[in-house]
Scaffold this motif. Structure first.
Motif, PDB file in Angstrom:
ATOM      1  N   LEU A  28       0.681  -1.155  -0.353  1.00 21.73           N
ATOM      2  CA  LEU A  28      -0.266   0.309  -0.048  1.00 21.73           C
ATOM      3  C   LEU A  28       0.621   1.099  -0.346  1.00 21.73           C
ATOM      4  O   LEU A  28       0.427   2.017  -0.383  1.00 21.73           O
ATOM      5  N   THR A  29       2.127   1.329   0.685  1.00 22.70           N
ATOM      6  CA  THR A  29       2.633   2.519   0.774  1.00 22.70           C
ATOM      7  C   THR A  29       3.740   2.831  -0.002  1.00 22.70           C
ATOM      8  O   THR A  29       4.708   3.965  -0.275  1.00 22.70           O
ATOM      9  N   GLY A  30       4.187   1.084  -0.544  1.00 22.21           N
ATOM     10  CA  GLY A  30       5.207   1.156  -1.571  1.00 22.21           C
ATOM     11  C   GLY A  30       5.243   2.813  -3.380  1.00 22.21           C
ATOM     12  O   GLY A  30       6.155   2.736  -3.661  1.00 22.21           O
ATOM     13  N   THR A  31       4.088   3.294  -3.531  1.00 22.06           N
ATOM     14  CA  THR A  31       3.940   3.533  -4.201  1.00 22.06           C
ATOM     15  C   THR A  31       3.475   4.761  -4.619  1.00 22.06           C
ATOM     16  O   THR A  31       1.857   5.094  -3.326  1.00 22.06           O
ATOM     17  N   SER A  32       3.241   6.088  -4.347  1.00 20.43           N
ATOM     18  CA  SER A  32       2.389   7.227  -4.392  1.00 20.43           C
ATOM     19  C   SER A  32       1.384   7.690  -5.295  1.00 20.43           C
ATOM     20  O   SER A  32       0.561   8.583  -4.918  1.00 20.43           O
ATOM     21  N   GLN A  33       1.162   6.568  -5.962  1.00 21.36           N
ATOM     22  CA  GLN A  33      -0.106   6.862  -7.274  1.00 21.36           C
ATOM     23  C   GLN A  33      -0.966   6.797  -6.653  1.00 21.36           C
ATOM     24  O   GLN A  33      -2.049   6.349  -6.954  1.00 21.36           O
ATOM     25  N   PHE A  34      -0.366   5.382  -5.229  1.00 19.10           N
ATOM     26  CA  PHE A  34      -2.642   5.220  -4.459  1.00 19.10           C
ATOM     27  C   PHE A  34      -2.262   6.643  -3.413  1.00 19.10           C
ATOM     28  O   PHE A  34      -3.141   6.356  -2.707  1.00 19.10           O
ATOM     29  N   ALA A  35      -2.121   6.981  -2.754  1.00 24.62           N
ATOM     30  CA  ALA A  35      -1.646   8.212  -2.330  1.00 24.62           C
ATOM     31  C   ALA A  35      -2.831   8.646  -2.174  1.00 24.62           C
ATOM     32  O   ALA A  35      -4.145   8.679  -1.007  1.00 24.62           O
ATOM     33  N   GLU A  36      -3.765   9.206  -2.948  1.00 27.40           N
ATOM     34  CA  GLU A  36      -5.066   9.361  -3.240  1.00 27.40           C
ATOM     35  C   GLU A  36      -6.467   9.317  -2.401  1.00 27.40           C
ATOM     36  O   GLU A  36      -6.980   9.020  -2.478  1.00 27.40           O
ATOM     37  N   PHE A  37      -6.062   7.366  -2.454  1.00 26.97           N
ATOM     38  CA  PHE A  37      -7.228   6.748  -2.242  1.00 26.97           C
ATOM     39  C   PHE A  37      -6.650   6.232  -0.605  1.00 26.97           C
ATOM     40  O   PHE A  37      -7.567   5.896  -0.223  1.00 26.97           O
ATOM     41  N   LEU A  38      -5.069   6.382  -0.911  1.00 30.65           N
ATOM     42  CA  LEU A  38      -5.016   5.361   0.602  1.00 30.65           C
ATOM     43  C   LEU A  38      -5.498   6.677   2.297  1.00 30.65           C
ATOM     44  O   LEU A  38      -5.785   6.045   3.144  1.00 30.65           O
ATOM     45  N   LEU A  39      -5.116   8.286   1.672  1.00 35.14           N
ATOM     46  CA  LEU A  39      -5.079   8.823   2.642  1.00 35.14           C
ATOM     47  C   LEU A  39      -6.781   9.006   2.655  1.00 35.14           C
ATOM     48  O   LEU A  39      -6.780   8.379   5.087  1.00 35.14           O
ATOM     49  N   PRO A  40      -7.383   8.627   2.283  1.00 36.17           N
ATOM     50  CA  PRO A  40      -8.479   8.959   2.919  1.00 36.17           C
ATOM     51  C   PRO A  40      -9.134   7.248   3.622  1.00 36.17           C
ATOM     52  O   PRO A  40      -9.931   7.114   4.632  1.00 36.17           O
ATOM     53  N   LEU A  41      -8.389   6.263   3.043  1.00 36.15           N
ATOM     54  CA  LEU A  41      -8.737   4.886   3.896  1.00 36.15           C
ATOM     55  C   LEU A  41      -8.216   5.112   5.026  1.00 36.15           C
ATOM     56  O   LEU A  41      -8.983   4.539   5.778  1.00 36.15           O
ATOM     57  N   ILE A  42      -7.178   5.579   5.316  1.00 32.74           N
ATOM     58  CA  ILE A  42      -6.405   5.671   7.006  1.00 32.74           C
ATOM     59  C   ILE A  42      -7.390   6.377   7.539  1.00 32.74           C
ATOM     60  O   ILE A  42      -7.912   6.219   8.553  1.00 32.74           O
ATOM     61  N   ILE A  43      -7.868   7.555   6.674  1.00 34.13           N
ATOM     62  CA  ILE A  43      -8.207   8.644   7.822  1.00 34.13           C
ATOM     63  C   ILE A  43     -10.237   8.155   8.294  1.00 34.13           C
ATOM     64  O   ILE A  43     -10.497   8.163   9.700  1.00 34.13           O
ATOM     65  N   GLU A  44     -10.275   6.817   7.507  1.00 33.39           N
ATOM     66  CA  GLU A  44     -11.787   6.392   7.951  1.00 33.39           C
ATOM     67  C   GLU A  44     -11.382   5.166   8.522  1.00 33.39           C
ATOM     68  O   GLU A  44     -12.142   5.609   9.824  1.00 33.39           O
ATOM     69  N   LYS A  45     -10.385   4.390   8.265  1.00 32.12           N
ATOM     70  CA  LYS A  45      -9.923   3.366   9.599  1.00 32.12           C
ATOM     71  C   LYS A  45      -9.702   4.067  10.993  1.00 32.12           C
ATOM     72  O   LYS A  45      -9.623   2.973  12.104  1.00 32.12           O
ATOM     73  N   LEU A  46      -9.047   5.165  10.938  1.00 28.20           N
ATOM     74  CA  LEU A  46      -8.881   5.723  12.179  1.00 28.20           C
ATOM     75  C   LEU A  46      -9.535   5.380  13.342  1.00 28.20           C
ATOM     76  O   LEU A  46      -9.981   6.206  14.032  1.00 28.20           O
TER      77      LEU A  46
END
Lengths: 1016, 159
Positions: A241-259
């Motif tokens: 998940l953290t391997g590429t910055s191309q995922f950032a726009e999807f991963l960061l909202p997911l993290i906020i949600e999971k927190l």
């Protein structure tokens, strides 16, 4: 050839039609040996491979695949090409054949000679003809393995496939559930990302198919043979998940949600994933989400009850800030770091103005985490926070408030590894240098000990950083410290002051030499102050003496104390003198790092100490006046001073030390001692006619010669050993003959093996046996002591004679007079001795000698116990518990099953010492109990619970601690005992001793929680 | 703030913890009997966790040593506790935790009285009445959800 062919046909026939699975192995052995070729095998399989029965075709492909799995490395490129074409074609075949086809492909893709273009065609056929998720577990794993091997060998070709490859992978992995396969799939995804495959327009698809597992919640089935852990899965998914910055726009909202999740592990995983993003992302990806991320992190850190969440949150914040600090500024855009930190400051800073409210600490920690992320961040945060804190400090008058503020300040003063100024940069605190020092000095004069303690810590932190304390500030600090040492009697404060002095003295020795040492010296030797003040001065002297220049000033003061104690001028008690020696020993430990200190001890301190002790001993003999330096406690404290210093001596001074000590003790050569006013013919190693006196000085000989490096040759060693043997066998003074025995043992341990050593050992063993056999002899204790120490010396170095000696000790366990001493002797044998025969003294200590001794002797002990008479059994139990309690935990755990019955016996033995040592050896074992214990719980509980009302308080406490430890056993094993334990523990709740009640309360509370909702 | 449950009192006052009780020579002496005193009772209850915050009752000043009274000879214990705000909905739960802790930790000869410091809570009488009623305390502990929360307050923090 023809014969081979018929053999092969037979094998094929038996495998395909006869269903004999073992024939596959035989066939592959044949291929490997060169008996048949793959071509022949395919020809032999011809009929079955083209059979109209899917089962028969399946069997045929299976045989071929199994052989290929064994022999893929010997195939030629041509063979591989043909086989690949065949297998690709078979992918379209009947479903029963597919598993075998995939096995074969998996083997073929591992070949090193894959023809060009084959990787692409294999993958295309797989993605086209197979729906991976409708396959069974093993076949899915085959597909992933094929991908992994092809990615290893044909990276270029696969990259040529472009986004089709990504799409194919996404389709095949979508819906995978088995953790084993997930690990493989994560690996493929990680390769895709890290090796720069073009994700094309499938970025979101790949992210979706991977992120649906986040956060991972996996609990392996009990006794899982595959040993996949949650940790493993979490880490490999995080790498994807953290391997590429191309995922950032999807991963960061997911993290906020999971927190927002209620599950703690999900929060921790999200925060840790966010921290990992900080390493790969840049400001561009983060910018949009920063406010959301910050508010989630802030909420988690300030509301959580769990330290794991808190520390994960703080590291995530720190990672974000250090990521922003790395970003390159454009001339026209605003400083993103500045913007983010002002957001952080806005939310946190005002909480620092309320030092008695709960949120002060979470806010301070958040700010500290942000400041610690980079030098630039610490500049920005400090510029805002430090003046505010200093102002708050000056406005508040309550000590508790000031203390909190100062503690918060302390966190900002100490730079982290990331925020440390680079060469040429100033500390971020330079601007506040004066006001910081001012606040610290004012705090040092406050009346609250807690505030003062914090102030000393801030002072140390300031002192560690260059440029934060001017010369005058250092001097002022030293004056404050001296005053606190002399005036403050709070134990926590004094130890903080001493610690602070130690760390500052290492950096600013001059100020301490010129200001602190003279003041303390005056106080100690004035004869006016009370013992507690003098003790603090002595401790402080020891702690500031880490540099040679300071040692040269401080140790003479301590020597002067010993000298005046000897003359009796200042009324020093024995305890004080011993404490002075302990301080000297602490200083001597620095000799290891500094040769200069070692030389100083060799030239000045050791001769002085020897001279003083000798004077004291002679004076006592002549005048009857007793100096504290003749006291055994003081001598025992001087021994470590000398041995620590001698152990650090380098070759030349070490040899000189040995020569001086030996000639002093053997020939009475006093020439190297200071103030030489000794009678010429002193005989130090003679036991005659005195009770102790001179003979007890043998412990100093031991300190000098037994701790030197092994390479140093001791002069006249044979004469020395003979005299020591005599002294230890004939002297009647306990301390003297024990020291002589120890000295003898220390020398024997280091003596190189050979005839000389054998002769010495033979002589001494004979003498010991003679003495011990003569039951009416008055010197059996001496002989036993010598035996014990020599056994230890030999046991440590694995000398072959050690068994004979320890056997003698075992035999003595049933001796009517020496039995109990022999049992305690096993404690000496197994534990580390502080003054001799340890690694610090360069003794020859083999690793794991305890385990070895235990392994060789435990059966002897058990047999001895079983055959002993009832009243002598306790000696065996005592010996056993000494041995077991000194074993390393790991060995205890493995040996416990065999010993448990005996230990349980020991618990019901009437001897309280045996009970106590058995309990103390059981308690650590109970924290992680071995299987064998489970069957003995009934016996264990009844004995432990009985001991909770023992007449001895220590036994009651230790048994309650064991009962407490048992509550942590797996619930199903101990739940049956709950009611009984709770009832039994109600009794010690009313114990007359508070310490016992405390343990009973703690144990009972845990047992109440056992098996109760919300408990455990 | 989104997510999580909102706290009634998010930023309470924090008080300093008192240190461990100092050991005296008589504590180690086998022959001296140590009576159960105020400090000992206070030590039992000061480390109880608050149901909301990761803080102990002592740090929130809910319990204080001066509000603990014990008479060892007459086997009487009386504890007053002060909720952080007058409308604290957790008051009964805190009282129950204190009571259960004392029931589990004291010999059964003691009569245990736990009540709210007079004038510090809106529904003081109701809470006191509940806490004094043996049957209601027993019934509360039969309720597994309630027992779970009480046990969490009484368990020593490991995380």
């Amino acid at each position: 050839m023809a014969a081979d062919n018929s053999v092969l046909l037979g094998l094929v026939e038996e495998f395909v039609s006869g269903q004999v699975d073992s024939k596959a192995a035989e066939t592959s052995t044949g291929v490997k040996n060169g008996q048949f070729t793959i071509l022949q095998l395919v020809e032999a399989l011809g009929v079955s491979l083209s059979s109209s029965q899917p089962q028969t075709r399946g069997r045929g492909v299976q045989l071929l695949s199994q052989v290929l799995q064994e022999c893929y490395s010997s195939l030629s490129e041509r063979e591989v090409e043909v086989l690949l074409a065949f297998y690709e074609n078979r992918l379209k075949d009947h479903y029963v054949i597919i598993p075998h086809v995939l096995q074969g492909l998996k083997a073929l893709t591992k070949c090193s000679v894959l023809p060009p273009g084959s990787a692409v065609s294999v993958l295309k056929s797989i993605f086209q003809d197979i729906h991976v998720q409708s396959l069974m577990l093993a076949e899915r794993s085959c597909v992933y393995n094929i991908l992994i091997s092809l990615m290893e060998s044909k990276e270029e070709e696969l990259k040529g496939l472009g986004a089709d490859f990504i799409f194919g992978f996404v389709q095949s992995v979508d819906g995978e559930r088995d953790p084993r396969n997930l690990l493989l799939a994560f690996q493929v995804a990680r390769n895709i990302i890290q090796r720069g495959y073009d994700l094309g327009k499938f970025v979101e698809e790949l992210f979706e198919v991977m992120s649906c597992y986040f956060p991972i919640d996996f609990s392996p089935p009990p006794s899982d043979p595959r040993g996949i852990t949650q940790e493993e899965l979490v880490l490999s998914l995080r790498a994807v998940l953290t391997g590429t910055s191309q995922f950032a726009e999807f991963l960061l909202p997911l993290i906020i949600e999971k927190l927002d999740s209620d599950i703690q592990s999900a929060k921790v995983d999200s925060l840790q994933t966010l921290a990992a993003c900080g390493l790969t992302y840049s400001h561009k990806e983060l910018a949009e989400f920063l406010p959301g991320l910050w508010s989630s992190i802030r909420r988690e850190v300030s509301q959580t009850a769990s330290e794991r969440v808190e520390s994960a949150g703080l590291s995530a914040l720190s990672a974000l800030v250090s990521c922003l600090s790395r970003s390159v500024l454009n001339s026209d855009s605003e400083d993103v770091l500045q913007v983010f930190l002002s957001l952080v400051l806005k939310d946190c800073q005002h909480h620092l103005c309320e030092p008695d409210l709960k949120l002060v600490w979470p806010s301070a920690k958040l700010l500290q985490a942000a400041a610690g992320a980079s030098y630039r961040a610490s500049l920005i945060v400090s510029a805002a926070i430090i003046p505010a804190l200093l102002e708050q400090y000056n406005n508040r008058t309550q000590c508790a408030h000031r203390r909190t503020l100062l503690e918060v300040l302390q966190g900002f003063v100490q730079p982290t590894a990331l925020s440390r100024p680079a060469d040429g940069e100033d500390s971020v605190l330079v601007a506040f240098q004066q006001s910081l020092c001012g606040v610290v000095f004012s705090a040092l004069t406050e009346s609250s000990a807690g505030l003062q303690v914090t102030a000393t810590r801030v002072l140390s932190a300031l002192g560690q950083q260059p440029g934060l304390m001017a010369q005058t500030d250092v001097e002022k600090a030293v004056d404050h410290l001296s005053r606190l040492i002399l005036e403050e009697d709070d134990p926590k404060l004094s130890s903080a002051v001493v610690e602070c002095s130690g760390s500052l003295a290492h950096l600013h020795p001059k100020a301490f030499i010129s200001r602190l040492i003279p003041r303390l010296k005056e106080e100690i030797l004035s004869g006016q102050s009370d013992a507690a003040v003098r003790q603090r001065c002595v401790t402080a002297l020891a702690s500031v003496s880490s540099l040679a220049s300071v040692v040269q000033e401080s140790t003479p003061v301590l020597l002067q104390v010993l000298a005046s104690a000897h003359t009796g001028s200042c009324g020093f008690s024995v305890e004080e003198v011993a404490a002075v020696c302990i301080s000297l020993q602490k200083i001597a430990e620095h000799a290891r790092d500094s040769e200069e200190i070692g030389r100083f001890f060799h030239d000045i301190i050791i001769p002085h100490l020897l001279g003083l002790c000798l004077q004291a001993a002679l004076q006592t003999r002549d005048a009857g006046h007793s100096s504290p330096l003749t006291d055994e406690a003081v001598l025992s404290a001087i021994v470590p001073v000398m041995s620590t210093a001698c152990a650090a001596l380098r070759s030349e001074s070490a040899s000189r030390m040995a020569a001086q000590a030996v000639s002093l003790f053997l020939d009475g050569d006093v020439s190297f001692l200071p103030e030489n006013a000794f009678p010429s013919k002193i005989q130090l190693l003679q036991s005659r006619a005195e009770s102790g006196g001179l003979s007890q000085l043998v412990c100093l000989l031991m300190a000098c010669v037994c701790s030197l490096p092994r390479s140093v040759e001791i002069p006249e060693i044979d004469r020395l050993l003979l005299q020591l043997e005599d002294l230890s066998c004939t002297c009647t003074h306990l301390f003297s003959f024990t020291s002589a025995a120890k000295c003898f043992a220390g020398l024997v341990n280091k003596r190189p093996a050979g005839e000389a050593l054998d002769a010495v050992l033979e002589r001494v063993m004979k003498r010991i046996s003679v003495e011990l056999e003569n039951t009416s002899s008055g010197q059996r204790t001496q002989a036993f002591t010598l035996l014990l120490w020599v056994s230890k010396a030999l046991l440590l170095r694995y000398h072959p004679l050690s068994t004979a000696l320890t056997d003698q000790l075992f035999a003595l366990l049933s001796d009517p007079t020496l039995g109990s001493q022999a049992a305690d002797g096993f404690g000496v044998l197994m534990s580390d001795c502080l003054d001799v025969l340890n690694r610090g003294c360069h003794a020859d200590v083999r690793i794991m000698y305890r385990q070895r001794f235990f392994a060789e002797n435990s059966t002897k002990l058990v047999q001895g116990f079983n055959s002993a008479e009832q009243e002598k059994k306790s000696c065996y139990l005592k010996a056993l518990s000494h041995i077991v309690s000194n074993l390393p935990r790991q060995v205890q755990l493995t040996e416990l099953p065999a010993l448990l019955p005996l230990l349980l016996e020991a618990l019901s033995c009437a001897d309280q010492a045996v009970q106590l040592s058995t309990l103390s050896c059981l308690q650590p074992v109970l924290l992680e109990p071995p299987e064998a214990l489970r069957n003995q719980l009934e016996a264990l509980f009844s004995r432990l619970l009985a001991l909770t009302t023992s007449p001895a308080m220590k036994v009651r406490i230790a048994s309650l601690q064991c009962v407490h430890a048992l509550s942590r056993l797996p619930e199903h094993t101990v739940l049956p005992f709950r009611a009984r334990v709770l009832k039994a523990l109600a009794v010690p709740l009313d114990d007359k001793k508070r310490l016992v009640r405390k343990e009973a309360v703690a144990a009972r509370a845990e047992w109440f929680l056992l098996g109760s909702p919300g408990g455990r | 703030m989104s997510g999580g449950t909102r706290l009634e009192n998010a930023n309470p006052l924090i008080f300093q913890r008192s240190g461990e009780r100092l050991l005296t020579a008589t504590d180690e002496d086998e022959d001296v009997a140590d009576p159960i005193d105020d400090r000992e009772i206070f030590d039992l209850i000061r480390s109880i966790n608050d149901p909301e915050h990761p803080l102990s009752l002592e740090e929130l000043n809910v319990v204080e040593q001066m509000r603990v009274n014990v008479n060892d000879r007459e086997s009487m214990v009386s504890v007053e506790f002060t909720p952080t705000i007058p409308h604290c909905s957790m008051a009964t739960l805190i009282g129950l935790s204190i009571k259960v802790k004392l029931l589990r930790s004291l010999p059964d000869r003691f009569k245990i009285d736990v009540h709210i410091t007079p004038g510090t809570h809106a529904s003081e009488d109701a809470v006191n009445k509940q806490l004094a009623d043996k049957e209601r305390v027993a019934a509360a502990l039969e309720n597994s959800q309630l027992l779970e929360v009480v046990n969490q307050c009484l368990s020593t923090r490991t995380m």
